[in-house]
Design a protein around this motif. Structure first.
Motif, PDB file in Angstrom:
ATOM      1  N   VAL A   9      94.253 -55.942 -12.752  1.00  0.00           N
ATOM      2  CA  VAL A   9      95.219 -55.487 -13.750  1.00  0.00           C
ATOM      3  C   VAL A   9      96.318 -56.529 -13.941  1.00  0.00           C
ATOM      4  CG1 VAL A   9      96.907 -53.706 -14.284  1.00  0.00           C
ATOM      5  CG2 VAL A   9      94.736 -53.078 -13.235  1.00  0.00           C
TER       6      VAL A   9
ATOM      7  N   PHE B 251      92.880 -48.472 -10.275  1.00  0.00           N
ATOM      8  CA  PHE B 251      92.584 -47.457 -11.278  1.00  0.00           C
ATOM      9  C   PHE B 251      93.830 -46.773 -11.810  1.00  0.00           C
ATOM     10  CE2 PHE B 251      88.343 -47.919  -9.510  1.00  0.00           C
ATOM     11  CZ  PHE B 251      87.598 -47.908 -10.671  1.00  0.00           C
ATOM     12  N   TYR B 252      94.911 -46.814 -11.017  1.00  0.00           N
ATOM     13  CA  TYR B 252      96.096 -46.116 -11.480  1.00  0.00           C
ATOM     14  C   TYR B 252      97.371 -46.912 -11.170  1.00  0.00           C
ATOM     15  CZ  TYR B 252      98.944 -42.116 -12.826  1.00  0.00           C
ATOM     16  OH  TYR B 252      99.833 -41.298 -13.459  1.00  0.00           O
ATOM     17  N   PRO B 253      97.541 -48.035 -11.832  1.00  0.00           N
ATOM     18  CA  PRO B 253      98.731 -48.861 -11.566  1.00  0.00           C
ATOM     19  C   PRO B 253      99.981 -48.360 -12.282  1.00  0.00           C
ATOM     20  CG  PRO B 253      97.371 -49.913 -13.223  1.00  0.00           C
ATOM     21  CD  PRO B 253      96.652 -48.659 -12.810  1.00  0.00           C
ATOM     22  N   LYS B 254      99.817 -47.335 -13.109  1.00  0.00           N
ATOM     23  CA  LYS B 254     100.909 -46.901 -13.966  1.00  0.00           C
ATOM     24  C   LYS B 254     102.215 -46.601 -13.207  1.00  0.00           C
ATOM     25  CE  LYS B 254     101.815 -43.687 -17.786  1.00  0.00           C
ATOM     26  NZ  LYS B 254     102.912 -42.872 -17.239  1.00  0.00           N
TER      27      LYS B 254
ATOM     28  N   ILE C 119     103.882 -49.853 -12.622  1.00  0.00           N
ATOM     29  CA  ILE C 119     104.271 -50.486 -13.885  1.00  0.00           C
ATOM     30  C   ILE C 119     105.501 -49.791 -14.464  1.00  0.00           C
ATOM     31  CG2 ILE C 119     103.564 -50.883 -16.278  1.00  0.00           C
ATOM     32  CD1 ILE C 119     100.725 -51.284 -15.241  1.00  0.00           C
TER      33      ILE C 119
ATOM     34  N   ASN D  25     108.534 -52.133 -15.444  1.00  0.00           N
ATOM     35  CA  ASN D  25     108.629 -52.498 -16.858  1.00  0.00           C
ATOM     36  C   ASN D  25     110.043 -52.464 -17.452  1.00  0.00           C
ATOM     37  OD1 ASN D  25     107.218 -53.530 -19.018  1.00  0.00           O
ATOM     38  ND2 ASN D  25     107.018 -51.526 -19.970  1.00  0.00           N
TER      39      ASN D  25
END
Lengths: 535, 648
Positions: free
Chosen positions: A423, A496-499, A502, A506
């Motif tokens: 990612v 699979f789930y870096p959100k 982030i 961000n």
């Protein structure tokens, strides 16, 4: 005012003292003390992360005290999304480093030195000391405070490399000792040189602020003064000061051609200390580029960006090519790291949100993936007493779990989709490509070369007929599995789930970009978003 | 219904996790568990298919978003799925053939101590391949794309103790990585052009982008397709990939994964349609590969490598068709499906033969097997008739359509590629007849089993056999023959059914679009010519391999034959161009890094700081001197602070 950040740094420092104070005979107690304090630090870091409000002000959990009034030095700490993420990474990795290093100081106990110096206590205390200093470096919002700890961490690192290094280098014990001290001195000299140049720049910065707003090292004060138009850093002075800062960070990161200390340092350290160097300490360099270079010197950063970007791309490809040519497992990982640091710096200086969020995420993912690969490599090396690739072969037959975890660590290093580093690497590439297409394309060569050095390493060490020396090798022990399994689970989860990560990073990246007055490039055409389409 | 798309992927993924993490306790049931989960996925596919048939053409696509995956401002990647007719076709092929091959492997891998892990990898492959075809954006597709690459790597190198298998696995991954770079760049281009890389908005806005950009995207997608689908110039890995267990060759390196490139091109049709230069490149790659693979297939004595050459060639047909645009997309996919049946069947037949022949792969040591392995003979024979395009069987319908479409491209190009496709059909008939004759007809040329250590190329999975023993060919167990029989049915009837009332065309047209070409030749002429060249190919093969006995030792052969045996010198070329050059480069750089960059810095440091003498003092290993240098470091810090004060 919150004391949380200070506490997060003080706990490992206290832990270092406590560990050092454990009586000589109680080796095991010293280890457990160190592990306990690193776990407590992790808990505190988790609290910090929990308290951090992604929608809140830029710097949070701040703390500010006057320190050296004479020239405006303050004890000021605070974290943005980038800092808080890296503190979490540091706190996360140290318990694994300690767990993996459990027996690394045992051999020293029997030496003449060991009887006088309590190496076990010293070793684990030094690791905790490094942790404390790194956490302060990530939290500091005062230039001088940052500088002190940026430099001070060289001292424990120097002893960890030189005094507690790998004993398998060279043919004889003397030769190994010689290589270790060479690596330690090289590490120290390179970084001291970087530090001295930075010191000059720090003084220069003070001179400029003293001239205009009355002498301060505080990031907040400098930023708000500039916003109010009271402080003007532009002009040749800013460029020179920027270069001073950047040089120190580029040594630490390290960026080609200032990289040559890293392979020696990582090669001659034990694997856990090598992880400490590349996954934790070096991150201070790339982090500092984001926090100090870009925020203090936005114009100079943009001015230097083209050169930095080219150096970063050279690092990516040069590091990868050198990794392909290595005969030593640890040096191979070191050169791979140089390639990866190239990606991180590329992402930072591409000045796009994808590039910088990717770069920050890359720091996290590189930390975890290199830890996984290097720690397993360490288990492998300690079993055979050699770190030469050619001394292995067929390990998967006798130690399938060791081979399997090694492969996963390797696949993460080559950024396989599904594992976390993919990612961040893709974000860096796409962020770079959207502003500098040619550099983005050249950097993709690194993707192919990564596959080459990882899979060749795996093939030569793990596959093929079982070498005679490898035959009795036992598979991963419970302690080793406990170290490596959570890292692998984390690599999968963040793949699979870096959100969640982030989302923390961000907003800080967006603010940094607005500091340098850069906006993401707009797409060439407005895409049609039809009903029923995904977006 | 939408939620079931996730379940489609989740079932085999669960299987992979359980089988790979589970302990030895699962050894006894692991293979059945893996097969069951593959079957579950197939059943879910059937339910979704039935549901889809219940809606009319335009409304058949369904989609669902699971969660936001990588959100960074305008860069928004989701884990979301889309199931339309094109994806559905693949889902049924992948899970259907996949389940059959799981079943086959139960028997084939019976004697392998790592059978549980084998099924774990197979399940992992299914999950990744399904993700590839149901992803609704290119980045998620990329995850499946490299995921199948990983599964392929693990399965080619399944017998890791064999150096040849380990090397082949690594080669496949690295060559594929070169292709993957193409996919990365294509996605980056899409993002900078459209601000998104999800299928629907990208494909719907393709007409707004400049032709240059679209050509760039198209060429990069083609590069990706070349890697995964073993097309020239990234074809070199497929032959070596036959090191993997035969069921793997059947599933991954014949029926499904290697066709992913065709999927990618067809899926990206709207981009290619507007980029004629990219389409030309696709056609050229397909045409060159279909001849390349066919020629290689003629020269190989290893039954699996002959079939691998054939796979390469048949995928060349599909790529060629996909490059023709709307006149070819449907036929590319139709050939892909029929090829999935007959090629998987042929590979399983080859595996069955090897199973009965002490794992021998050299066809020169077969002969006369039709009497000993009747089921294998019949099913393999039907697959053979299908692939050469015997009238009425699957390959006849699908290949004929592609040849027609090639001529229909029109102009000189149409004539050139049409003729190449015809030539390919003749060569296909030749090499497949050769395989058939050498394996099942003629005299017995069986040899005693070689010493296990002496011939590491033999598959060690099948039944143990003592060195020096003569083979006792026998029919394989039911778990192996049943899948072969089912696939033989597909090889025979699929083409006919697809062609009935143009049902396949009507099914796919809403997704891919379709246009009738303007052929200079009538359909009847093309069909007649195709059948004629096929008969010629068969006849020539019979003259060479059927009429007279096949020598056990291969004759020296012509220059072309010898080159073809070496895969038309692909590896020799790669070795000189990349491996050798690369190794000089890295060795040079290693030296330079040590002596140049480092030497320079060290030299400077030594001159400036007297490093060498200080080094000597440090190297005595006493802690005292460490302490001194620590003190030195601290002194520097203090001095620096004092200096600061002085300046301030």
């Amino acid at each position: 005012m919150s004391f949380l950040l200070t506490a997060t740094a003080v706990v490992p420092a206290v832990g270092a003292i406590a560990t050092a104070a454990v009586p000589a005979a109680k080796k095991s107690a010293a280890k457990w003390t160190a592990l306990l304090f690193s776990a407590a630090t992790l808990v505190l870091a988790a609290v910090v992360l929990g308290r951090f409000d992604t929608g809140g002000p830029r710097y949070q959990l701040t703390e500010s005290h006057s320190w050296i009034k004479a020239f405006g030095v303050r004890y000021e700490v605070g974290v943005d999304g980038i800092g808080v993420t890296l503190i979490a990474l540091t706190a996360l990795l140290i318990p694994f480093v300690i767990g993996a290093a459990w027996h690394d100081a045992d051999a020293l106990e029997d030496t003449r030195l060991g009887r006088r110096w309590r190496p076990t206590q010293g070793f684990f205390a030094l690791i905790l000391l490094v942790e404390a200093m790194v956490i302060i470096s990530f939290a500091a919002t005062d230039v001088f405070l940052f500088y002190i700890f940026f430099e001070a961490m060289l001292i424990p690192m120097y002893f960890l490399i030189g005094g507690f290094g790998d004993r398998s280098g060279g043919n004889t014990e003397q030769e190994a000792a010689k290589q270790r001290s060479y690596a330690a001195v090289k590490f120290l000299l390179y970084n001291l040189l970087g530090g001295l140049v930075m010191l000059a720049a720090v003084i220069g910065l003070y001179a400029v602020t003293a001239d205009q707003i009355g002498g301060t090292f505080s990031l907040q004060e400098i930023l708000s003064a500039r916003q109010a138009g009271k402080l003007d850093l532009s002009g040749a002075g800013e460029k020179a000061i920027f270069l001073g800062f950047f040089f120190a960070f580029a040594v630490k990161a390290p960026l080609w051609p200032l990289h040559t200390w890293l392979p020696n340092a990582m090669g001659e350290s034990t694997a856990p200390v090598a992880v400490l160097i590349t996954a934790v300490v070096d991150k201070v360099g790339t982090f500092a580029m984001l926090r100090w270079c870009l925020q203090l010197f936005p114009e100079a950063s943009k001015w230097a960006a083209p050169v930095v970007l080219v150096l970063a791309v050279i690092s990516i490809i040069y590091g990868a090519l050198l990794a392909v040519g290595q005969k030593d497992i640890k040096r191979l990982v070191a050169y791979a790291s140089i390639s990866h640091f190239g990606f991180i710096i590329l992402g930072i200086f591409a000045m796009t949100s994808q590039g910088q969020s990717g770069a920050t995420l890359y720091m996290v993912n590189h930390g975890i993936s290199t830890a996984a690969l290097m720690l397993v490599a360490g288990f492998l090396i300690s079993r055979r007493g050699s770190r030469l690739i050619a001394d292995f072969g067929g390990v998967q037959k006798v130690a399938p779990m060791l081979a399997g975890t090694f492969l996963i660590g390797g696949l993460a290093t080559l950024s396989l989709p599904g594992l976390a580093p993919f990612v961040s690497e893709f974000l860096v590439l796409v962020g770079t490509f959207s502003r500098y297409p040619a550099l983005g394309i050249v950097a993709t060569v690194g993707i192919v070369l990564a596959a080459l050095y990882v899979l060749v390493l795996y093939q030569r060490t793990m596959t093929g007929p079982v070498k005679a020396e490898v035959e009795g090798m036992h598979d991963l022990k419970v302690r080793e599995l406990a170290v490596v399994a959570p890292l692998i689970a984390l690599l999968l989860f963040l793949g699979f789930y870096p959100k969640p990560v982030i989302d923390v990073i961000n907003p800080a990246v967006n603010q940094t970009l607005s500091d340098v007055h850069k906006k993401d490039p707009k797409p060439a055409v407005e895409a049609v978003h039809t009903k029923g389409g995904a977006r | 219904m939408e939620n079931l798309i996730g379940a489609l992927v989740a079932a085999p993924l669960l299987g992979a996790a359980v089988l790979l993490l589970g302990g030895k306790a699962l050894d006894r049931i692991g293979h059945w568990l893996g097969t069951l989960l593959a079957g579950t996925s197939f059943v879910i596919g059937l339910i979704l298919f039935a549901d889809m048939l219940g809606r009319s053409g335009e409304h058949r696509a369904i989609s669902t978003t699971l969660y936001s995956w990588v959100p960074v401002n305008s860069f928004q990647a989701d884990v979301s799925f889309q199931l339309d007719q094109l994806s559905m076709t693949f889902v049924l092929l992948i899970t259907g053939v996949g389940t059959l091959i799981h079943l086959y492997s139960v028997g084939y891998m019976e004697h392998d101590e790592r059978r549980r892990r084998f099924f774990g990898y197979l399940n992992l492959f299914l999950a990744a391949m399904l993700l590839l075809v149901v992803a609704d954006n290119y980045l998620l597709l990329y995850v499946g794309w490299e995921g199948v690459g990983l599964a392929s790597y693990l399965l080619i190198g399944f017998w890791q103790h064999k150096p040849s298998a380990a090397t082949a696995a690594k080669k496949a991954f690295i060559v594929n990585r070169v292709g993957d770079v193409g996919l990365s760049i294509a996605i980056m281009l899409m993002f900078t052009t459209f601000g998104t890389f999800a299928f629907t908005p990208v494909l719907a806005s393709a007409d707004k982008a400049s032709e240059g950009t679209l050509t760039g995207i198209g060429l990069m997608l083609l590069l990706a397709a070349c890697g995964k689908s073993a097309q020239v110039p990234l074809q070199s890995w497929l032959g070596d990939a036959m090191e993997g267990p035969t069921p793997v060759s059947a599933l991954i390196h014949a029926a499904t994964m290697v066709t992913a490139g065709v999927y990618l091109i067809t899926r990206s049709g709207p981009i290619f349609n507007l980029a004629p230069d990219a389409q030309t490149a696709v056609v050229v790659v397909g045409t060159v590969t279909l001849l390349f693979g066919a020629i290689v297939g003629c020269a190989k004595d290893d039954i699996k490598k002959a079939l691998a050459g054939s796979t390469m060639s048949q995928i060349g047909y599909m790529v060629l068709a996909a490059g023709l645009g709307p006149i070819g997309y449907v036929f590319a996919i139709m050939h892909l499906v029929t090829h999935g049946f007959f090629k998987a069947g042929l590979f399983l037949g080859a595996g069955s033969v090897m199973h009965g022949m002490n794992d021998e792969v050299d066809m020169r040591k077969y002969g006369a097997l039709r009497k000993y392995m009747p089921i294998t003979f019949v099913t393999f024979g039907l697959g053979y008739l299908a692939i050469i395009g015997f009238p009425g069987l699957s390959g006849y319908f699908s290949k004929d359509k592609i040849i027609e479409a090639a001529f229909a491209k029109g102009g000189t190009e149409g004539w050139i590629i049409g003729s190449c496709a015809l030539l390919g059909a003749a060569i296909t008939a030749f090499y497949m007849t050769r395989v058939m004759l050498m394996t099942f007809f003629g005299e017995k040329r069986w040899q005693p089993a070689p010493d296990a250590d002496a011939a590491p190329s033999a598959e060690p999975a099948a039944e143990g056999h003592a060195a020096g023993e003569m083979p006792h060919p026998h029919e394989s167990p039911w778990s192996m023959t049943v899948p072969m029989i089912v696939l033989a049915f597909g090889s025979v009837f699929a083409g006919f059914l697809f062609n009935l009332n143009d049902s396949f065309l009507k099914w796919l047209e809403p997704v891919t679009g379709h246009k009738e070409g303007d052929s200079p030749l009538s359909a009847t002429t093309v069909t007649a010519t195709t059948v004629t060249v096929m008969v010629i190919g068969v006849a020539v093969a019979w003259l060479v391999y059927g009429r007279k006995p096949v020598p056990v030792v291969a004759p020296k052969g012509s220059l072309l034959t010898r080159a073809a045996r070496r895969d038309l010198l692909q590896d020799d070329f790669n070795h000189v161009a990349f491996v050798q050059t690369g190794s000089y480069l890295t060795r040079g750089l290693v030296y330079l890094d040590l002596k140049g960059v480092d030497g320079l810095v060290n030299g400077t440091a030594a001159t400036v700081g007297g490093l060498s003498s200080r080094m000597r003092r440090l190297q005595n290993g006493y802690v005292r001197s460490y302490a001194v240098s620590m003190f030195g470091g601290a002194a520097v810090l203090v001095a620096a602070t004092l200096l600061m004060r002085a300046v301030a």
